[in-house]
Design a protein around this motif. Structure first.
Motif, PDB file in Angstrom:
ATOM      1  N   TRP A  60      -2.737  -3.040  -5.923  1.00  0.00           N
ATOM      2  CA  TRP A  60      -1.388  -2.473  -5.955  1.00  0.00           C
ATOM      3  C   TRP A  60      -1.280  -1.298  -4.990  1.00  0.00           C
ATOM      4  N   THR A  63      -1.258  -2.409  -1.379  1.00  0.00           N
ATOM      5  CA  THR A  63       0.067  -2.935  -1.033  1.00  0.00           C
ATOM      6  C   THR A  63       1.048  -1.790  -0.761  1.00  0.00           C
ATOM      7  N   ARG A  67       2.896  -0.966   2.768  1.00  0.00           N
ATOM      8  CA  ARG A  67       4.354  -0.922   2.928  1.00  0.00           C
ATOM      9  C   ARG A  67       4.819   0.401   3.527  1.00  0.00           C
ATOM     10  N   GLU A 142      -0.960 -11.857  -0.237  1.00  0.00           N
ATOM     11  CA  GLU A 142      -0.545 -10.496  -0.596  1.00  0.00           C
ATOM     12  C   GLU A 142       0.090  -9.779   0.594  1.00  0.00           C
ATOM     13  N   ILE A 146       4.181  -8.219   1.421  1.00  0.00           N
ATOM     14  CA  ILE A 146       4.586  -6.948   2.025  1.00  0.00           C
ATOM     15  C   ILE A 146       5.558  -7.201   3.176  1.00  0.00           C
TER      16      ILE A 146
END
Length: 292
Positions: A60, A63, A67, A142, A146
């Motif tokens: 998490w 990510t 971002r 994943e 993003i």
């Protein structure tokens, strides 16, 4: 970290990931200061999150850092003339005596620095896909979330970035082609040959220049070619060098004062990145060869 208790499990978990998150952000942004800002923003976000709903905190956080970094890169592209600090890594300049990679220890030591220069030439999405997958083993699915793209599309982005980065793995081994492309660029610039410049520049080429007024970024083949045609006539002597393992040139004025150091990133027969140091103070502090 301010405002946290040493027994706070979320804070402890975050601290355990801090170094890795900082490494991700630094390779995304090439700036220690920006990387620290991104990591701090990630902490603010996780501190507001109900972590009970997060199955994999490390994933998490990666990510989130990805971002935030992507937003920073896109913001830079939207403001290419903006100046910002710490954009070029330290440059190691050695005389270019032709390909002899197995004998050049400086080259081997500088590949990591050369990678930062190459990463700076990638588009934001390419850079994210390459950094997260190839350097930190984040799955394409994943990364795709993003970027808002499919896993297959993300895999293609990483593959394209990998081709550009490959030039840094053995810089001198592929040196002949790189040198020929750079020589073609320099010859076209000297002649003021706009079309000739466009032939050797990647459409998405990025030029990053360290000038007395700060960092200046120029994006795209047309803008870089226009600047190259206007930039001639100042130097009276140049010498081919390797800059962090990449082909480059040093230019001097008539009195022997260094004018600039330029490094070129070449991939698939075109120049994808140009790093220029034209700040007299930084040039004076560099260990440069003699004009020869």
């Amino acid at each position: 970290m301010s405002g946290t208790s040493p027994t706070d499990p979320v804070a402890e978990a975050f601290e355990a990931q801090r170094d890795r998150l900082r490494a991700v952000a630094y390779r995304m942004l090439g700036s220690h200061a920006d990387a620290e800002d991104v990591v701090q923003e990630a902490w603010l976000r996780v501190s507001r999150q109900d972590t009970a709903t997060i199955d994999n905190l490390a994933g998490w956080l990666t990510t989130v850092v990805g971002r935030i970094s992507l937003d920073v890169l896109r913001s830079r592209q939207a403001r290419p003339e903006a100046s910002y600090d710490d954009r070029l890594p330290e440059l190691v300049v050695t005389v270019d005596n032709g390909p002899a990679p197995e004998d050049d220890v400086v080259l081997a030591d500088s590949v990591g620095l050369a990678l930062l220069v190459v990463l700076d030439s990638l588009g934001p999405s390419e850079r994210l896909a390459f950094v997260l997958h190839d350097l930190f083993a984040v799955p394409f699915a994943e990364i795709g979330r993003i970027l808002g793209r499919s896993a297959d599309a993300t895999k293609m982005l990483a593959s394209r970035a990998r081709r550009k980065v490959r030039a840094t793995e053995r810089p001198a081994a592929a040196g002949r082609e790189q040198r020929e492309v750079v020589q073609a660029f320099l010859a076209a610039a000297h002649r003021g040959d706009f079309e000739g410049l466009l032939r050797v520049l990647d459409p998405e080429v990025k030029l990053t220049a360290d000038t007395p007024g700060g960092m200046v970024v120029t994006l795209g083949a047309t803008a870089v070619a226009a600047g190259a045609r206007l930039g001639g006539g100042l130097a009276v002597r140049t010498r081919a060098v390797l800059v962090n393992g990449l082909p480059g040139i040093v230019s001097w004025r008539d009195d022997g004062t260094p004018l600039s150091v330029v490094a070129f990133t070449v991939a698939d027969g075109r120049i994808t990145g140009i790093a220029v140091v034209a700040d007299p103070a930084r040039l004076a502090a560099m260990d440069l060869p003699d004009p020869g």
